[in-house]
Design a protein around this motif. Sequence first.
Motif, PDB file in Angstrom:
ATOM      1  N   ALA A 164      83.546  33.436  67.452  1.00 32.52           N
ATOM      2  CA  ALA A 164      83.667  32.195  68.230  1.00 32.52           C
ATOM      3  C   ALA A 164      82.776  31.100  67.663  1.00 32.52           C
ATOM      4  CB  ALA A 164      83.326  32.457  69.696  1.00 32.52           C
ATOM      5  N   LEU A 165      81.558  31.466  67.260  1.00 33.00           N
ATOM      6  CA  LEU A 165      80.641  30.475  66.697  1.00 33.00           C
ATOM      7  C   LEU A 165      81.168  29.916  65.377  1.00 33.00           C
ATOM      8  CD1 LEU A 165      77.274  32.248  67.509  1.00 33.00           C
ATOM      9  CD2 LEU A 165      78.118  30.109  68.514  1.00 33.00           C
ATOM     10  N   ALA A 166      81.880  30.727  64.615  1.00 35.78           N
ATOM     11  CA  ALA A 166      82.429  30.283  63.328  1.00 35.78           C
ATOM     12  C   ALA A 166      83.762  29.553  63.475  1.00 35.78           C
ATOM     13  CB  ALA A 166      82.602  31.487  62.402  1.00 35.78           C
ATOM     14  N   SER A 167      84.417  29.719  64.596  1.00 33.89           N
ATOM     15  CA  SER A 167      85.764  29.180  64.787  1.00 33.89           C
ATOM     16  C   SER A 167      85.753  27.682  65.099  1.00 33.89           C
ATOM     17  CB  SER A 167      86.458  29.915  65.935  1.00 33.89           C
ATOM     18  OG  SER A 167      87.698  29.310  66.214  1.00 33.89           O
ATOM     19  N   PRO A 168      86.676  26.932  64.503  1.00 33.66           N
ATOM     20  CA  PRO A 168      86.831  25.515  64.858  1.00 33.66           C
ATOM     21  C   PRO A 168      87.603  25.332  66.167  1.00 33.66           C
ATOM     22  CG  PRO A 168      88.410  26.100  63.162  1.00 33.66           C
ATOM     23  CD  PRO A 168      87.558  27.328  63.397  1.00 33.66           C
ATOM     24  N   ASP A 169      88.079  26.427  66.757  1.00 35.55           N
ATOM     25  CA  ASP A 169      88.909  26.348  67.963  1.00 35.55           C
ATOM     26  C   ASP A 169      88.125  26.062  69.233  1.00 35.55           C
ATOM     27  OD1 ASP A 169      91.057  26.954  66.351  1.00 35.55           O
ATOM     28  OD2 ASP A 169      91.047  29.089  66.860  1.00 35.55           O
ATOM     29  N   TYR A 170      86.798  26.219  69.194  1.00 38.97           N
ATOM     30  CA  TYR A 170      85.993  26.063  70.405  1.00 38.97           C
ATOM     31  C   TYR A 170      84.948  24.975  70.215  1.00 38.97           C
ATOM     32  CZ  TYR A 170      88.051  30.659  70.807  1.00 38.97           C
ATOM     33  OH  TYR A 170      88.930  31.703  70.813  1.00 38.97           O
ATOM     34  N   ASP A 171      84.860  24.111  71.214  1.00 40.67           N
ATOM     35  CA  ASP A 171      83.831  23.070  71.220  1.00 40.67           C
ATOM     36  C   ASP A 171      82.546  23.584  71.859  1.00 40.67           C
ATOM     37  OD1 ASP A 171      85.646  20.915  70.262  1.00 40.67           O
ATOM     38  OD2 ASP A 171      86.651  21.327  72.180  1.00 40.67           O
ATOM     39  N   LEU A 172      82.689  24.501  72.814  1.00 44.11           N
ATOM     40  CA  LEU A 172      81.550  25.083  73.508  1.00 44.11           C
ATOM     41  C   LEU A 172      81.693  26.596  73.491  1.00 44.11           C
ATOM     42  CD1 LEU A 172      79.771  23.981  76.678  1.00 44.11           C
ATOM     43  CD2 LEU A 172      80.666  26.293  76.634  1.00 44.11           C
TER      44      LEU A 172
ATOM     45  N   LYS B  85      78.729  14.053  65.386  1.00 46.29           N
ATOM     46  CA  LYS B  85      78.046  14.699  66.505  1.00 46.29           C
ATOM     47  C   LYS B  85      77.134  15.801  66.008  1.00 46.29           C
ATOM     48  CE  LYS B  85      81.713  14.539  69.943  1.00 46.29           C
ATOM     49  NZ  LYS B  85      82.547  15.454  70.702  1.00 46.29           N
ATOM     50  N   ARG B  86      76.003  15.926  66.633  1.00 46.67           N
ATOM     51  CA  ARG B  86      75.026  16.953  66.300  1.00 46.67           C
ATOM     52  C   ARG B  86      75.342  18.246  67.058  1.00 46.67           C
ATOM     53  NH1 ARG B  86      69.506  18.349  67.954  1.00 46.67           N
ATOM     54  NH2 ARG B  86      68.528  19.111  66.075  1.00 46.67           N
ATOM     55  N   THR B  87      75.117  19.366  66.416  1.00 43.66           N
ATOM     56  CA  THR B  87      75.231  20.662  67.079  1.00 43.66           C
ATOM     57  C   THR B  87      74.133  20.765  68.135  1.00 43.66           C
ATOM     58  OG1 THR B  87      76.093  21.670  65.079  1.00 43.66           O
ATOM     59  CG2 THR B  87      75.129  23.152  66.705  1.00 43.66           C
TER      60      THR B  87
ATOM     61  N   VAL C 241      76.373  27.221  62.401  1.00 43.72           N
ATOM     62  CA  VAL C 241      77.434  26.736  63.285  1.00 43.72           C
ATOM     63  C   VAL C 241      77.814  25.303  62.894  1.00 43.72           C
ATOM     64  CG1 VAL C 241      75.994  25.801  65.148  1.00 43.72           C
ATOM     65  CG2 VAL C 241      78.187  26.830  65.684  1.00 43.72           C
ATOM     66  N   ARG C 242      79.086  24.971  63.026  1.00 45.05           N
ATOM     67  CA  ARG C 242      79.575  23.657  62.576  1.00 45.05           C
ATOM     68  C   ARG C 242      79.012  22.524  63.432  1.00 45.05           C
ATOM     69  NH1 ARG C 242      83.195  21.285  65.813  1.00 45.05           N
ATOM     70  NH2 ARG C 242      84.375  22.570  67.247  1.00 45.05           N
ATOM     71  N   GLU C 243      78.950  21.368  62.818  1.00 45.71           N
ATOM     72  CA  GLU C 243      78.448  20.167  63.495  1.00 45.71           C
ATOM     73  C   GLU C 243      79.263  19.875  64.749  1.00 45.71           C
ATOM     74  OE1 GLU C 243      75.805  18.029  62.859  1.00 45.71           O
ATOM     75  OE2 GLU C 243      75.215  19.592  61.446  1.00 45.71           O
ATOM     76  N   GLY C 244      78.565  19.498  65.797  1.00 53.86           N
ATOM     77  CA  GLY C 244      79.215  19.076  67.030  1.00 53.86           C
ATOM     78  C   GLY C 244      79.480  20.172  68.041  1.00 53.86           C
ATOM     79  N   LYS C 245      79.327  21.421  67.649  1.00 51.69           N
ATOM     80  CA  LYS C 245      79.574  22.528  68.588  1.00 51.69           C
ATOM     81  C   LYS C 245      78.406  22.645  69.561  1.00 51.69           C
ATOM     82  CE  LYS C 245      81.953  25.973  67.345  1.00 51.69           C
ATOM     83  NZ  LYS C 245      82.848  27.101  67.271  1.00 51.69           N
ATOM     84  N   ILE C 246      78.725  23.004  70.786  1.00 48.05           N
ATOM     85  CA  ILE C 246      77.718  23.248  71.817  1.00 48.05           C
ATOM     86  C   ILE C 246      77.644  24.757  72.033  1.00 48.05           C
ATOM     87  CG2 ILE C 246      77.070  22.874  74.229  1.00 48.05           C
ATOM     88  CD1 ILE C 246      78.910  20.315  74.069  1.00 48.05           C
ATOM     89  N   VAL C 247      76.437  25.297  71.962  1.00 49.32           N
ATOM     90  CA  VAL C 247      76.222  26.724  72.175  1.00 49.32           C
ATOM     91  C   VAL C 247      75.256  26.864  73.347  1.00 49.32           C
ATOM     92  CG1 VAL C 247      75.457  28.908  71.157  1.00 49.32           C
ATOM     93  CG2 VAL C 247      76.502  27.141  69.701  1.00 49.32           C
TER      94      VAL C 247
ATOM     95  N   ALA D 171      63.074  29.437  69.365  1.00 48.55           N
ATOM     96  CA  ALA D 171      62.858  28.546  68.222  1.00 48.55           C
ATOM     97  C   ALA D 171      64.169  27.963  67.702  1.00 48.55           C
ATOM     98  CB  ALA D 171      62.139  29.297  67.105  1.00 48.55           C
ATOM     99  N   ALA D 172      65.250  28.708  67.776  1.00 48.28           N
ATOM    100  CA  ALA D 172      66.540  28.246  67.263  1.00 48.28           C
ATOM    101  C   ALA D 172      67.201  27.208  68.172  1.00 48.28           C
ATOM    102  CB  ALA D 172      67.486  29.432  67.072  1.00 48.28           C
ATOM    103  N   ALA D 173      66.854  27.213  69.438  1.00 49.79           N
ATOM    104  CA  ALA D 173      67.476  26.299  70.408  1.00 49.79           C
ATOM    105  C   ALA D 173      66.812  24.930  70.352  1.00 49.79           C
ATOM    106  CB  ALA D 173      67.359  26.887  71.812  1.00 49.79           C
ATOM    107  N   ASP D 174      67.578  23.897  70.699  1.00 49.52           N
ATOM    108  CA  ASP D 174      66.979  22.565  70.777  1.00 49.52           C
ATOM    109  C   ASP D 174      66.594  22.203  72.202  1.00 49.52           C
ATOM    110  OD1 ASP D 174      69.344  20.982  71.940  1.00 49.52           O
ATOM    111  OD2 ASP D 174      70.227  21.752  70.098  1.00 49.52           O
ATOM    112  N   THR D 175      67.151  22.916  73.178  1.00 50.24           N
ATOM    113  CA  THR D 175      66.773  22.719  74.576  1.00 50.24           C
ATOM    114  C   THR D 175      66.595  24.103  75.203  1.00 50.24           C
ATOM    115  OG1 THR D 175      68.045  20.666  74.719  1.00 50.24           O
ATOM    116  CG2 THR D 175      67.482  21.745  76.803  1.00 50.24           C
ATOM    117  N   VAL D 176      65.427  24.315  75.810  1.00 49.72           N
ATOM    118  CA  VAL D 176      65.141  25.595  76.454  1.00 49.72           C
ATOM    119  C   VAL D 176      64.622  25.312  77.859  1.00 49.72           C
ATOM    120  CG1 VAL D 176      63.788  27.730  76.385  1.00 49.72           C
ATOM    121  CG2 VAL D 176      64.547  26.662  74.239  1.00 49.72           C
ATOM    122  N   THR D 177      65.259  25.941  78.839  1.00 47.08           N
ATOM    123  CA  THR D 177      64.812  25.832  80.228  1.00 47.08           C
ATOM    124  C   THR D 177      64.475  27.220  80.724  1.00 47.08           C
ATOM    125  OG1 THR D 177      66.226  23.909  80.620  1.00 47.08           O
ATOM    126  CG2 THR D 177      65.457  25.119  82.557  1.00 47.08           C
TER     127      THR D 177
END
Length: 175
Positions: A94-102, A2-4, A129-135, A148-154
């Motif tokens: 939280a961003l570094a932790s494997p405990d959170y998916d989002l 999964k992609r971040t 941030v690890r692969e697969g995490k949603i931020v 610029a860092a985001a892949d989706t911006v609204t």
Amino acid sequence: MKRTRILLFTGNGKGKSTAAFGMLARALGHGMRARVIQFVKSDSSVGEQKFFSRFQEVEWEQFGLGFLPRDRESAEMESHRRAAREGLDAALAALASPDYDLVLLDEVCYALGEQLFDIEPLLEALRSVREGKIVVLTGRNAPASLVAAADTVTEMTLLKHAFQQGIAASAGVEN
């Protein structure tokens, strides 16, 4: 693999946090674990916190003292900066932790715009941030480097708001 994903909701219109909490609901529907970190906000009686705090898969914490003083040079601002830096530390963990998916960083753009903390540690954490995490990031006046860092911006655009007509915030709509 999964992609971040890094999603940013910004702009002057209503609905930035609401969109982010919709993503949180979707993630919970898929059995994901989430960490919500709110900057500036200090009211734990709002509907979204009351609702999502019921879920054991959600950890929620506010790092704010509420509205900022009009005088941004006042001594009181240091307390707001300290709270925001504590929020940044929690966000980095939280961003570094494997405990959170989002990981949802609510009003982080507003905190950055008010210069409550430096953006560089956040950008570095987003890059690693690890692969697969949603931020999910929210707040008006998103800095260009965060866009610029985001892949989706609204960008939410305000066309009309009840407040402009003298209608106060109400439960289920604004809080």
